[in-house]
Design an enzyme around this catalytic site. Structure first.
Site, PDB file in Angstrom:
ATOM      1  N   CYS A 129       0.809  -1.224   0.000  1.00 12.96           N
ATOM      2  CA  CYS A 129       0.000   0.000   0.000  1.00 12.96           C
ATOM      3  C   CYS A 129       0.842   1.274   0.000  1.00 12.96           C
ATOM      4  CB  CYS A 129      -0.954  -0.011   1.190  1.00 12.96           C
ATOM      5  SG  CYS A 129      -1.999  -1.484   1.206  1.00 12.96           S
ATOM      6  N   HIS A 259      -2.481   8.205   6.276  1.00 11.82           N
ATOM      7  CA  HIS A 259      -2.804   6.916   5.660  1.00 11.82           C
ATOM      8  C   HIS A 259      -4.224   6.502   6.063  1.00 11.82           C
ATOM      9  CE1 HIS A 259      -1.827   3.253   3.587  1.00 11.82           C
ATOM     10  NE2 HIS A 259      -1.924   2.498   4.665  1.00 11.82           N
ATOM     11  N   HIS A 294      -9.670   1.940   0.472  1.00 12.67           N
ATOM     12  CA  HIS A 294      -8.232   1.720   0.438  1.00 12.67           C
ATOM     13  C   HIS A 294      -7.855   1.269  -0.965  1.00 12.67           C
ATOM     14  CE1 HIS A 294      -4.207   1.030   1.379  1.00 12.67           C
ATOM     15  NE2 HIS A 294      -4.325   0.491   2.584  1.00 12.67           N
TER      16      HIS A 294
END
Length: 368
Positions: A129, A259, A294
């Site tokens: 990620c 994040h 996400h």
């Protein structure tokens, strides 16, 4: 950029309005996956075609080069793509129903060259990620070394049943929305899409051409603390390295795009790291995953684009989905409920991945 909410302009508008693109999951069997909602792109592609992230990626790369006025037939253009899953969804479709898929499609070279055949090289980085943050860093190095005249840094991922199953296994109950830094955060949900930016050395940008901003530095750490759990020390090290490379201090930063995955471990760990670096009187903090989910490999670069757009517009979007901040985030300057009128010059963008793969980016607002 393309997300479940549309292009960059549409996505930023939705963020400012506090809208989320979450919807009931269309992919797979929610009962078997243990996931009922997601942030899918409704693009209407024919079912006979494999659902490939490379399609979105190719469109973004080509559009970014057009917007920047760069002709790859006249200049050496390299493309660096960050991804978490590559074309895993295409493999799943091939396995399930025989949807045609060629091995060359697992790397993004073919997809990019189909849209921009003149590019000199295409690199794929599978760094979870934080992948598109790594793509920015590698792109800057390629320019610094003189191995290309222009670099397109990009990121992409599409939703897969395999990853949805992982999410379903590690989340208590079912989540209906990503709620970063919320006391009752239900867990992460997947999004999908792609993003691309053009990197050039300042002296190579023609006079009068508008720019989005300046990449000041990217801090990278790979602490390997745990397969999935984040490590505060590794995250702090990435933040401090980013400031060292950027020639900035925490006091210089006017915005943090966190994040913010809405998970049990990431949010308190990131909150503690931000407090360690910035203290309780730090800059405004926002996060985008409540609106777009996400987006895995593309998430770092999408947050960078949101940060640059917010600084240019003088309006910071709120954390979509946040209702009651968790105790570990109460001292952060979370933007809640409504946009914040502010015009920071420098922003920090966080991206953390499985295995302690961390990328923290510092960008500066453009004067254009």
């Amino acid at each position: 950029m393309v997300t479940c909410l549309g292009d960059l302009e549409a996505t930023c508008l939705a963020l400012l309005e506090g809208r989320s693109g979450v919807a009931p999951l269309r992919l797979g069997d929610p009962g078997k996956l243990g996931v009922t909602h997601g942030y899918e792109i409704q693009d209407g592609r024919p079912g006979s075609r494999p659902r490939l992230a490379g399609d979105w990626l190719a469109d973004c790369v080509a559009e970014a080069l057009r917007d920047a006025g760069v002709d790859p037939a006249r200049r050496r253009v390299a493309v660096v793509v960050g991804t978490g899953l590559r074309e895993l969804r295409g493999v799943e479709q091939w396995h399930a129903d025989g949807t045609p898929l060629h091995l060359t499609q697992l790397h993004f070279r073919e997809a990019v060259r189909a849209a921009v055949p003149e590019v000199t090289e295409v690199h794929t980085i599978a760094n979870a990620c934080a992948a598109s943050g790594y793509a920015l860093a590698l792109g800057a190095d390629i320019l610094e070394l003189g191995d290309a005249d222009v670099v397109v840094a990009a990121g992409c991922d599409t939703m897969t049943e395999s990853m949805l199953t992982v999410i379903g296994k590690v989340t208590d109950g079912t989540s209906d929305m990503v709620r970063p830094f919320d006391e009752d955060r239900p867990g992460v949900l997947l999004g999908e899409g792609a993003a691309a930016v053009v990197l050039e050395r300042p002296e190579d940008v023609p006079e009068g051409r508008p720019t989005l901003g300046v990449l000041r530095g990217v801090g990278l750490t790979c602490d390997a603390y745990h397969e999935t759990a984040p490590d505060r020390a590794g995250i702090v090290a990435a933040m401090r390295q980013a400031h060292e490379y950027a020639g900035t201090s925490p006091d210089d930063i006017g915005l943090v795009v966190a994040h913010g995955t809405s998970t049990g471990l990431n949010d308190p760990t990131e909150g503690a790291a931000l407090l360690e670096v910035f203290g309780p009187d730090g800059p405004p903090v926002t996060a985008v995953k409540g609106a777009i989910g996400h987006t895995s490999g593309g998430s770092a670069l999408m947050s960078v684009l949101v940060a640059l757009t917010a600084m240019r517009a003088g309006t910071v979007p709120p954390v979509v989905g946040l209702r009651s901040p968790m105790p570990e985030a109460e001292k952060l300057g979370l933007v809640r409920g409504a946009p914040l009128r502010a015009r920071p010059r420098l922003a920090q963008v966080d991206a953390f991945g499985f295995g302690g793969v961390n990328a923290v980016t510092i960008v500066e607002a453009s004067d254009d």
